[in-house]
Design a protein around this motif. Structure first.
Motif, PDB file in Angstrom:
ATOM      1  N   LYS A   1       0.831  -1.205   0.000  1.00  0.00           N
ATOM      2  CA  LYS A   1       0.000   0.000   0.000  1.00  0.00           C
ATOM      3  C   LYS A   1       0.862   1.250   0.000  1.00  0.00           C
ATOM      4  O   LYS A   1       0.556   2.221  -0.716  1.00  0.00           O
ATOM      5  CB  LYS A   1      -0.928  -0.004   1.206  1.00  0.00           C
ATOM      6  CG  LYS A   1      -1.965   1.123   1.172  1.00  0.00           C
ATOM      7  CD  LYS A   1      -2.990   0.951   2.277  1.00  0.00           C
ATOM      8  CE  LYS A   1      -4.085   1.981   2.194  1.00  0.00           C
ATOM      9  NZ  LYS A   1      -5.120   1.789   3.232  1.00  0.00           N
ATOM     10  N   ASP A   2       1.927   1.269   0.770  1.00  0.00           N
ATOM     11  CA  ASP A   2       2.822   2.424   0.783  1.00  0.00           C
ATOM     12  C   ASP A   2       3.403   2.668  -0.609  1.00  0.00           C
ATOM     13  O   ASP A   2       3.538   3.819  -1.048  1.00  0.00           O
ATOM     14  CB  ASP A   2       3.956   2.216   1.788  1.00  0.00           C
ATOM     15  CG  ASP A   2       3.518   2.431   3.224  1.00  0.00           C
ATOM     16  OD1 ASP A   2       2.411   2.966   3.436  1.00  0.00           O
ATOM     17  OD2 ASP A   2       4.280   2.051   4.138  1.00  0.00           O
TER      18      ASP A   2
ATOM     19  N   LEU B   1       0.688   4.298  -2.686  1.00  0.00           N
ATOM     20  CA  LEU B   1       0.405   5.680  -2.300  1.00  0.00           C
ATOM     21  C   LEU B   1       1.511   6.639  -2.713  1.00  0.00           C
ATOM     22  O   LEU B   1       1.249   7.797  -3.047  1.00  0.00           O
ATOM     23  CB  LEU B   1       0.179   5.765  -0.786  1.00  0.00           C
ATOM     24  CG  LEU B   1      -1.039   5.023  -0.229  1.00  0.00           C
ATOM     25  CD1 LEU B   1      -1.141   5.243   1.271  1.00  0.00           C
ATOM     26  CD2 LEU B   1      -2.314   5.458  -0.915  1.00  0.00           C
TER      27      LEU B   1
ATOM     28  N   TRP C   1      -7.616  -0.704  -4.177  1.00  0.00           N
ATOM     29  CA  TRP C   1      -6.294  -0.325  -4.676  1.00  0.00           C
ATOM     30  C   TRP C   1      -5.802  -1.272  -5.770  1.00  0.00           C
ATOM     31  O   TRP C   1      -5.054  -0.863  -6.659  1.00  0.00           O
ATOM     32  CB  TRP C   1      -5.275  -0.312  -3.537  1.00  0.00           C
ATOM     33  CG  TRP C   1      -5.629   0.600  -2.418  1.00  0.00           C
ATOM     34  CD1 TRP C   1      -6.071   0.234  -1.176  1.00  0.00           C
ATOM     35  CD2 TRP C   1      -5.600   2.035  -2.411  1.00  0.00           C
ATOM     36  NE1 TRP C   1      -6.306   1.351  -0.405  1.00  0.00           N
ATOM     37  CE2 TRP C   1      -6.027   2.466  -1.127  1.00  0.00           C
ATOM     38  CE3 TRP C   1      -5.252   2.999  -3.364  1.00  0.00           C
ATOM     39  CZ2 TRP C   1      -6.126   3.816  -0.777  1.00  0.00           C
ATOM     40  CZ3 TRP C   1      -5.336   4.332  -3.022  1.00  0.00           C
ATOM     41  CH2 TRP C   1      -5.767   4.734  -1.746  1.00  0.00           C
TER      42      TRP C   1
ATOM     43  N   GLU D   1       4.166  13.376   1.280  1.00  0.00           N
ATOM     44  CA  GLU D   1       3.761  13.361   2.690  1.00  0.00           C
ATOM     45  C   GLU D   1       3.678  14.781   3.228  1.00  0.00           C
ATOM     46  O   GLU D   1       2.739  15.139   3.948  1.00  0.00           O
ATOM     47  CB  GLU D   1       4.764  12.543   3.506  1.00  0.00           C
ATOM     48  CG  GLU D   1       4.430  12.411   4.981  1.00  0.00           C
ATOM     49  CD  GLU D   1       3.198  11.584   5.257  1.00  0.00           C
ATOM     50  OE1 GLU D   1       2.619  11.739   6.352  1.00  0.00           O
ATOM     51  OE2 GLU D   1       2.792  10.794   4.377  1.00  0.00           O
TER      52      GLU D   1
ATOM     53  N   ARG E   1      -6.881  11.416   3.094  1.00  0.00           N
ATOM     54  CA  ARG E   1      -5.434  11.648   3.090  1.00  0.00           C
ATOM     55  C   ARG E   1      -4.693  10.696   2.148  1.00  0.00           C
ATOM     56  O   ARG E   1      -3.832  11.114   1.375  1.00  0.00           O
ATOM     57  CB  ARG E   1      -4.873  11.530   4.503  1.00  0.00           C
ATOM     58  CG  ARG E   1      -3.379  11.856   4.575  1.00  0.00           C
ATOM     59  CD  ARG E   1      -2.855  11.685   5.996  1.00  0.00           C
ATOM     60  NE  ARG E   1      -1.431  11.959   6.069  1.00  0.00           N
ATOM     61  CZ  ARG E   1      -0.901  13.125   6.420  1.00  0.00           C
ATOM     62  NH1 ARG E   1      -1.694  14.144   6.701  1.00  0.00           N
ATOM     63  NH2 ARG E   1       0.406  13.293   6.472  1.00  0.00           N
ATOM     64  N   GLU E   2      -5.015   9.399   2.210  1.00  0.00           N
ATOM     65  CA  GLU E   2      -4.282   8.441   1.393  1.00  0.00           C
ATOM     66  C   GLU E   2      -4.511   8.693  -0.093  1.00  0.00           C
ATOM     67  O   GLU E   2      -3.576   8.653  -0.892  1.00  0.00           O
ATOM     68  CB  GLU E   2      -4.690   7.020   1.764  1.00  0.00           C
ATOM     69  CG  GLU E   2      -4.191   6.594   3.136  1.00  0.00           C
ATOM     70  CD  GLU E   2      -4.609   5.191   3.489  1.00  0.00           C
ATOM     71  OE1 GLU E   2      -5.582   4.681   2.877  1.00  0.00           O
ATOM     72  OE2 GLU E   2      -3.969   4.582   4.363  1.00  0.00           O
TER      73      GLU E   2
ATOM     74  N   GLN F   1      -2.602  11.787  -1.134  1.00  0.00           N
ATOM     75  CA  GLN F   1      -1.170  11.567  -1.282  1.00  0.00           C
ATOM     76  C   GLN F   1      -0.861  10.872  -2.609  1.00  0.00           C
ATOM     77  O   GLN F   1       0.083  11.238  -3.324  1.00  0.00           O
ATOM     78  CB  GLN F   1      -0.645  10.713  -0.122  1.00  0.00           C
ATOM     79  CG  GLN F   1       0.864  10.554  -0.103  1.00  0.00           C
ATOM     80  CD  GLN F   1       1.350   9.783   1.112  1.00  0.00           C
ATOM     81  OE1 GLN F   1       0.583   9.522   2.041  1.00  0.00           O
ATOM     82  NE2 GLN F   1       2.607   9.400   1.113  1.00  0.00           N
ATOM     83  N   ARG F   2      -1.666   9.892  -2.960  1.00  0.00           N
ATOM     84  CA  ARG F   2      -1.431   9.179  -4.207  1.00  0.00           C
ATOM     85  C   ARG F   2      -1.662  10.085  -5.417  1.00  0.00           C
ATOM     86  O   ARG F   2      -0.910  10.051  -6.393  1.00  0.00           O
ATOM     87  CB  ARG F   2      -2.344   7.952  -4.292  1.00  0.00           C
ATOM     88  CG  ARG F   2      -2.046   7.099  -5.521  1.00  0.00           C
ATOM     89  CD  ARG F   2      -3.082   6.036  -5.732  1.00  0.00           C
ATOM     90  NE  ARG F   2      -2.713   5.208  -6.867  1.00  0.00           N
ATOM     91  CZ  ARG F   2      -3.562   4.416  -7.497  1.00  0.00           C
ATOM     92  NH1 ARG F   2      -4.819   4.346  -7.099  1.00  0.00           N
ATOM     93  NH2 ARG F   2      -3.164   3.690  -8.520  1.00  0.00           N
TER      94      ARG F   2
END
Length: 219
Positions: free
Chosen positions: A18-19, A22, A60, A132, A158-159, A162-163
């Motif tokens: 996931k990180d 993103l 995702w 971030e 937020r996620e 960011q992506r």
């Protein structure tokens, strides 16, 4: 990574993949295989499969048996919905915080720190750090209002925010620098208590960043 616990290993794989989604390391449209992730993290395919299933439920990834997982691109309608929500929530918070001079001064200081962190990441070519810090700048504005329900809703964006930023500025050095310049302008408008100007500037900033083609921009 030890594979002694299926649950903890699956959680670690989930966070890792996931990180990467993103931060844009795994771009929309890319296929990623269980074997690739298993080899990278040193785990069996079972926790990778569990993590992939969880990421598919969250929207995702899309799984294809025996082929792997497709990283789903950000849909145009999602961009529109996220930007509309952000503009409304941040403008509402700005109108509130400017009525409280001490809180406004603290917000401006915090925004300065976020801008500096974003500038440092930009100069270092650190896209994850850049996105971030970008998300932090806007979070600070959104949470400066006194409506905890709206602030909580904003955190759910937020996620995706960011992506979207990673997708928008990847490979576009000038665009990344423009985002920083526009953050400084938004900071100055807030410091001056110009709520109307901030609202207009925010909408233009979000459009320039995430809808560049509507302004004649190019990637």
């Amino acid at each position: 990574m030890s594979d002694t616990s299926g649950i903890s290993a699956a959680g670690a794989v989930y966070r890792h993949v996931k990180d990467r989604v993103l931060t844009g390391d795994l771009e929309g449209g890319r296929m990623v295989s269980e074997g690739e992730v298993s080899s990278t993290l040193g785990v069996s395919r079972t926790p990778v499969r569990e993590a992939f299933l969880r990421l598919e439920v969250e929207g995702w990834l899309r799984l294809f048996p025996k082929r792997g997982a497709l990283v789903l691109p950000v849909a145009p309608h999602e961009i529109d919905e996220v930007l509309d929500a952000r503009a409304l929530l941040e403008s509402h918070a700005a109108a509130d915080v400017v009525t409280r001079p001490d809180d406004l001064a603290a917000l401006v200081d915090a925004l300065d720190a976020a801008i500096e962190a974003q500038r440092t990441s930009h100069e270092a070519g650190d896209l994850p750090g850049y996105t971030e810090a970008d998300a932090e700048f806007h979070r600070l504005v959104a949470e400066s209002g006194r409506n905890s329900l709206l602030a909580g809703f904003y955190r759910t964006l937020r996620e995706r925010q960011q992506r979207m930023t990673a997708d928008s500025v990847r490979g576009r050095t000038a665009a990344a620098a423009t985002v920083l310049d526009e953050h400084r302008v938004l900071r100055d408008l807030l410091a001056a208590g110009d709520v109307a100007g901030f609202g207009r500037g925010l909408v233009e900033h979000l459009d320039h960043t995430h809808r560049p083609h509507s302004h004649g921009g190019t990637r």
